[in-house]
Design a protein around this motif. Structure first.
Motif, PDB file in Angstrom:
ATOM      1  N   ALA A 136     -19.163 -68.765  11.147  1.00 54.69           N
ATOM      2  CA  ALA A 136     -17.828 -68.233  10.867  1.00 54.69           C
ATOM      3  C   ALA A 136     -16.797 -69.335  11.047  1.00 54.69           C
ATOM      4  CB  ALA A 136     -17.505 -67.058  11.793  1.00 54.69           C
ATOM      5  N   PHE A 137     -15.866 -69.402  10.103  1.00 54.16           N
ATOM      6  CA  PHE A 137     -14.727 -70.306  10.213  1.00 54.16           C
ATOM      7  C   PHE A 137     -13.595 -69.536  10.888  1.00 54.16           C
ATOM      8  CE2 PHE A 137     -17.249 -72.159   6.888  1.00 54.16           C
ATOM      9  CZ  PHE A 137     -17.095 -73.527   7.056  1.00 54.16           C
ATOM     10  N   VAL A 138     -13.207 -70.011  12.063  1.00 54.17           N
ATOM     11  CA  VAL A 138     -12.254 -69.273  12.897  1.00 54.17           C
ATOM     12  C   VAL A 138     -11.275 -70.240  13.549  1.00 54.17           C
ATOM     13  CG1 VAL A 138     -13.847 -67.370  13.408  1.00 54.17           C
ATOM     14  CG2 VAL A 138     -13.848 -69.421  14.854  1.00 54.17           C
ATOM     15  N   TYR A 139     -10.190 -69.674  14.095  1.00 56.19           N
ATOM     16  CA  TYR A 139      -9.296 -70.450  14.940  1.00 56.19           C
ATOM     17  C   TYR A 139      -9.884 -70.506  16.351  1.00 56.19           C
ATOM     18  CZ  TYR A 139      -5.667 -70.270  11.348  1.00 56.19           C
ATOM     19  OH  TYR A 139      -4.957 -70.419  10.184  1.00 56.19           O
ATOM     20  N   ASP A 140      -9.652 -71.609  17.035  1.00 51.46           N
ATOM     21  CA  ASP A 140     -10.207 -71.791  18.374  1.00 51.46           C
ATOM     22  C   ASP A 140      -9.311 -71.114  19.408  1.00 51.46           C
ATOM     23  OD1 ASP A 140     -11.743 -72.540  20.464  1.00 51.46           O
ATOM     24  OD2 ASP A 140     -11.249 -74.671  20.397  1.00 51.46           O
ATOM     25  N   VAL A 141      -9.222 -69.802  19.291  1.00 55.65           N
ATOM     26  CA  VAL A 141      -8.402 -68.997  20.196  1.00 55.65           C
ATOM     27  C   VAL A 141      -9.180 -67.732  20.541  1.00 55.65           C
ATOM     28  CG1 VAL A 141      -6.267 -67.681  20.472  1.00 55.65           C
ATOM     29  CG2 VAL A 141      -6.229 -69.848  19.229  1.00 55.65           C
ATOM     30  N   GLN A 142      -9.275 -67.443  21.821  1.00 54.49           N
ATOM     31  CA  GLN A 142      -9.891 -66.202  22.303  1.00 54.49           C
ATOM     32  C   GLN A 142     -11.338 -66.046  21.830  1.00 54.49           C
ATOM     33  OE1 GLN A 142      -7.001 -63.366  20.761  1.00 54.49           O
ATOM     34  NE2 GLN A 142      -5.807 -63.453  22.643  1.00 54.49           N
ATOM     35  N   LEU A 143     -12.058 -67.157  21.769  1.00 49.90           N
ATOM     36  CA  LEU A 143     -13.473 -67.089  21.418  1.00 49.90           C
ATOM     37  C   LEU A 143     -14.297 -66.956  22.700  1.00 49.90           C
ATOM     38  CD1 LEU A 143     -13.804 -69.871  18.686  1.00 49.90           C
ATOM     39  CD2 LEU A 143     -13.816 -67.393  18.344  1.00 49.90           C
ATOM     40  N   PRO A 144     -15.250 -66.042  22.749  1.00 53.54           N
ATOM     41  CA  PRO A 144     -16.059 -65.871  23.959  1.00 53.54           C
ATOM     42  C   PRO A 144     -16.994 -67.056  24.179  1.00 53.54           C
ATOM     43  CG  PRO A 144     -16.894 -64.495  22.171  1.00 53.54           C
ATOM     44  CD  PRO A 144     -15.598 -65.076  21.693  1.00 53.54           C
ATOM     45  N   ALA A 145     -17.416 -67.252  25.413  1.00 51.28           N
ATOM     46  CA  ALA A 145     -18.261 -68.386  25.771  1.00 51.28           C
ATOM     47  C   ALA A 145     -19.610 -68.340  25.063  1.00 51.28           C
ATOM     48  CB  ALA A 145     -18.462 -68.424  27.286  1.00 51.28           C
ATOM     49  N   ARG A 146     -20.057 -67.139  24.686  1.00 47.26           N
ATOM     50  CA  ARG A 146     -21.377 -67.029  24.062  1.00 47.26           C
ATOM     51  C   ARG A 146     -21.377 -67.533  22.622  1.00 47.26           C
ATOM     52  NH1 ARG A 146     -19.094 -61.996  24.024  1.00 47.26           N
ATOM     53  NH2 ARG A 146     -19.019 -60.888  22.014  1.00 47.26           N
ATOM     54  N   VAL A 147     -20.216 -67.857  22.085  1.00 44.23           N
ATOM     55  CA  VAL A 147     -20.118 -68.382  20.730  1.00 44.23           C
ATOM     56  C   VAL A 147     -20.005 -69.895  20.788  1.00 44.23           C
ATOM     57  CG1 VAL A 147     -18.712 -68.450  18.639  1.00 44.23           C
ATOM     58  CG2 VAL A 147     -19.057 -66.286  19.823  1.00 44.23           C
ATOM     59  N   HIS A 148     -20.941 -70.559  20.145  1.00 43.28           N
ATOM     60  CA  HIS A 148     -20.867 -72.019  20.077  1.00 43.28           C
ATOM     61  C   HIS A 148     -19.971 -72.405  18.909  1.00 43.28           C
ATOM     62  CE1 HIS A 148     -22.279 -75.976  21.192  1.00 43.28           C
ATOM     63  NE2 HIS A 148     -22.411 -76.272  19.908  1.00 43.28           N
ATOM     64  N   ARG A 149     -19.264 -73.532  19.066  1.00 42.41           N
ATOM     65  CA  ARG A 149     -18.364 -73.935  17.995  1.00 42.41           C
ATOM     66  C   ARG A 149     -18.266 -75.444  17.900  1.00 42.41           C
ATOM     67  NH1 ARG A 149     -14.322 -72.363  21.811  1.00 42.41           N
ATOM     68  NH2 ARG A 149     -15.650 -70.546  22.081  1.00 42.41           N
ATOM     69  N   THR A 150     -17.903 -75.919  16.704  1.00 39.15           N
ATOM     70  CA  THR A 150     -17.610 -77.322  16.513  1.00 39.15           C
ATOM     71  C   THR A 150     -16.238 -77.420  15.855  1.00 39.15           C
ATOM     72  OG1 THR A 150     -18.375 -79.407  15.518  1.00 39.15           O
ATOM     73  CG2 THR A 150     -18.749 -77.402  14.239  1.00 39.15           C
ATOM     74  N   GLU A 205     -36.392 -78.048   1.189  1.00 34.23           N
ATOM     75  CA  GLU A 205     -35.696 -77.186   0.230  1.00 34.23           C
ATOM     76  C   GLU A 205     -35.060 -76.005   0.963  1.00 34.23           C
ATOM     77  OE1 GLU A 205     -36.785 -75.325  -4.130  1.00 34.23           O
ATOM     78  OE2 GLU A 205     -38.283 -75.215  -2.546  1.00 34.23           O
ATOM     79  N   LEU A 206     -33.795 -75.737   0.666  1.00 29.12           N
ATOM     80  CA  LEU A 206     -33.093 -74.615   1.289  1.00 29.12           C
ATOM     81  C   LEU A 206     -33.062 -73.439   0.336  1.00 29.12           C
ATOM     82  CD1 LEU A 206     -30.070 -76.384   3.034  1.00 29.12           C
ATOM     83  CD2 LEU A 206     -32.247 -75.667   4.037  1.00 29.12           C
ATOM     84  N   VAL A 207     -33.688 -72.354   0.769  1.00 25.94           N
ATOM     85  CA  VAL A 207     -33.777 -71.146  -0.047  1.00 25.94           C
ATOM     86  C   VAL A 207     -33.472 -69.951   0.829  1.00 25.94           C
ATOM     87  CG1 VAL A 207     -35.282 -69.710  -1.479  1.00 25.94           C
ATOM     88  CG2 VAL A 207     -35.512 -72.181  -1.549  1.00 25.94           C
ATOM     89  N   GLY A 208     -32.814 -68.960   0.243  1.00 25.79           N
ATOM     90  CA  GLY A 208     -32.583 -67.724   0.977  1.00 25.79           C
ATOM     91  C   GLY A 208     -31.118 -67.438   1.204  1.00 25.79           C
ATOM     92  N   PRO A 209     -30.816 -66.403   1.984  1.00 32.21           N
ATOM     93  CA  PRO A 209     -29.425 -65.995   2.204  1.00 32.21           C
ATOM     94  C   PRO A 209     -28.711 -66.855   3.237  1.00 32.21           C
ATOM     95  CG  PRO A 209     -30.892 -64.542   3.406  1.00 32.21           C
ATOM     96  CD  PRO A 209     -31.779 -65.483   2.632  1.00 32.21           C
ATOM     97  N   LEU A 210     -27.444 -67.073   2.999  1.00 34.08           N
ATOM     98  CA  LEU A 210     -26.568 -67.729   3.969  1.00 34.08           C
ATOM     99  C   LEU A 210     -25.289 -66.923   4.019  1.00 34.08           C
ATOM    100  CD1 LEU A 210     -25.910 -70.067   5.901  1.00 34.08           C
ATOM    101  CD2 LEU A 210     -24.974 -71.307   3.929  1.00 34.08           C
ATOM    102  N   ALA A 211     -25.078 -66.215   5.121  1.00 34.46           N
ATOM    103  CA  ALA A 211     -23.912 -65.343   5.266  1.00 34.46           C
ATOM    104  C   ALA A 211     -22.830 -66.076   6.042  1.00 34.46           C
ATOM    105  CB  ALA A 211     -24.307 -64.049   5.977  1.00 34.46           C
ATOM    106  N   ILE A 212     -21.689 -66.287   5.401  1.00 29.50           N
ATOM    107  CA  ILE A 212     -20.583 -67.036   5.983  1.00 29.50           C
ATOM    108  C   ILE A 212     -19.423 -66.089   6.258  1.00 29.50           C
ATOM    109  CG2 ILE A 212     -18.875 -68.855   5.574  1.00 29.50           C
ATOM    110  CD1 ILE A 212     -20.964 -70.230   3.821  1.00 29.50           C
ATOM    111  N   GLY A 213     -18.879 -66.164   7.452  1.00 27.78           N
ATOM    112  CA  GLY A 213     -17.690 -65.405   7.795  1.00 27.78           C
ATOM    113  C   GLY A 213     -16.476 -66.314   7.793  1.00 27.78           C
ATOM    114  N   CYS A 214     -15.311 -65.741   7.526  1.00 26.26           N
ATOM    115  CA  CYS A 214     -14.112 -66.568   7.448  1.00 26.26           C
ATOM    116  C   CYS A 214     -12.881 -65.737   7.794  1.00 26.26           C
ATOM    117  CB  CYS A 214     -13.962 -67.153   6.044  1.00 26.26           C
ATOM    118  SG  CYS A 214     -12.632 -68.358   5.885  1.00 26.26           S
ATOM    119  N   TYR A 215     -12.044 -66.294   8.664  1.00 29.50           N
ATOM    120  CA  TYR A 215     -10.751 -65.678   8.921  1.00 29.50           C
ATOM    121  C   TYR A 215      -9.933 -65.774   7.639  1.00 29.50           C
ATOM    122  CZ  TYR A 215      -6.436 -64.544  11.416  1.00 29.50           C
ATOM    123  OH  TYR A 215      -5.275 -63.954  11.838  1.00 29.50           O
TER     124      TYR A 215
END
Length: 313
Positions: free
Chosen positions: A154-168, A98-108
């Motif tokens: 966060a939903f972002v464009y794949d431009v100028q993202l630092p290496a410490r940020v993982h993305r799919t 069961e998924l309960v609790g806060p989910l904070a989503i960022g978006c460009y």
């Protein structure tokens, strides 16, 4: 067997007050958000400094609160401890799966009309006990929010993202030209940037979109004649519809301008320009919660919009 683990002398509440003060910038604002008196919060932070044996912040009435180098480290570590404590509370208070609790989503901002509807409908319906919040912000601010743990993904464009940020990678979108319905090129199947070089340009001025667009013009040896800059794609559409210039956008959204009597048309660019990938990103320095894992899996499974290929010639 006697445990050698010694509990810390400070409390999670003291850490929460420190993090709140660091994020708000002043004791007064932080105390208001935490629903305590400023003196209570100030005393708790002072006691935390005494227990840790170091000064964590400098407090000035006229300049607010500034973290010391030790305070920066303490806030970063405190966020992780508070996050882990919250996850423990959720894990022990819910049934398996069961998924309960806060989910904070960022978006460009320009991605919001595309990515938010499936999240706030299908995903939210599948997990009704999640408390989903959305923050729309510039890409650099979204990275800061990921680093601090204030947003989970966060939903972002794949431009100028630092290496410490993982993305799919979710999908790709090639930029397109916007023209007024009355423009001489409005009936052409494609448009070359060279055909518009002497016309006014309504520019979306919000990195990384603007950075990507400038690289497109630079690759063609064109300097656009910018008439107006805006961070709002709807302003681009409105001004283009009134014949004040042409625009370039990445997101292909439904256009309502025809209902106002100022229609616009979308035109692919030839030769084809490089598309811009849209990613879902999260911090590599913070452990993934079950809620974060669920939204990542959902985003990977969504049938995001597919844009037809543009001719190279």
């Amino acid at each position: 067997m006697t445990s050698s683990w010694i509990p810390p002398s400070f409390t999670l509440r003291q850490l929460a007050y420190l993090v709140a003060a660091a994020e708000a910038g002043t004791i007064a604002q932080a105390a208001e958000r935490m629903h305590v008196s400023p003196s209570t919060m100030s005393d708790a932070i002072t006691e935390l400094e005494r227990l840790l044996g170091t000064r964590l912040c400098v407090r000035r009435k006229s300049q607010g609160l500034t973290l010391t180098s030790a305070g920066d480290r303490a806030v970063a570590d405190a966020r992780r401890l508070l996050r882990d404590a919250q996850e423990l509370q959720f894990a022990l208070g819910t049934t398996a799966g069961e998924l309960v609790g806060p989910l904070a989503i960022g978006c460009y901002p320009t991605l919001a009309p595309t990515v938010l509807p499936p999240l706030l409908s299908a995903f939210s319906t599948a997990h009704p006990q999640l408390d989903i919040t959305v923050t729309e912000a510039t890409q650099d601010l979204l990275v800061e929010l990921l680093d601090s743990g204030r947003i989970d993904v966060a939903f972002v464009y794949d431009v100028q993202l630092p290496a410490r940020v993982h993305r799919t990678k979710l999908f790709e979108l090639p930029p397109h030209i916007l023209l007024a319905g009355s423009h001489p090129l409005a009936r052409e199947p494609f448009v070359r940037l060279e055909q518009l070089a002497d016309e006014d340009f309504i520019m979306i001025d919000s990195p990384p979109s603007s950075t990507h667009m400038r690289s497109i013009f630079d690759a063609r040896g064109i300097t656009p004649r910018v008439r107006h800059r805006t961070q709002n794609p709807d302003v681009v559409r409105t001004l283009v519809g009134r014949g004040l210039g042409y625009g370039m956008l990445i997101q292909r959204l439904f256009d309502y301008s025809g209902a106002t009597g100022f229609p616009v048309v979308m035109k692919d660019i030839v030769p084809a320009v490089p598309p811009l990938a849209v990613d879902l990103a999260w911090s590599t320095e913070l452990p993934l919660t079950s809620r974060t894992e669920a939204v990542v899996a959902f985003a990977r499974a969504v049938a995001w919009p597919e844009i037809p290929a543009v001719p190279e010639t």
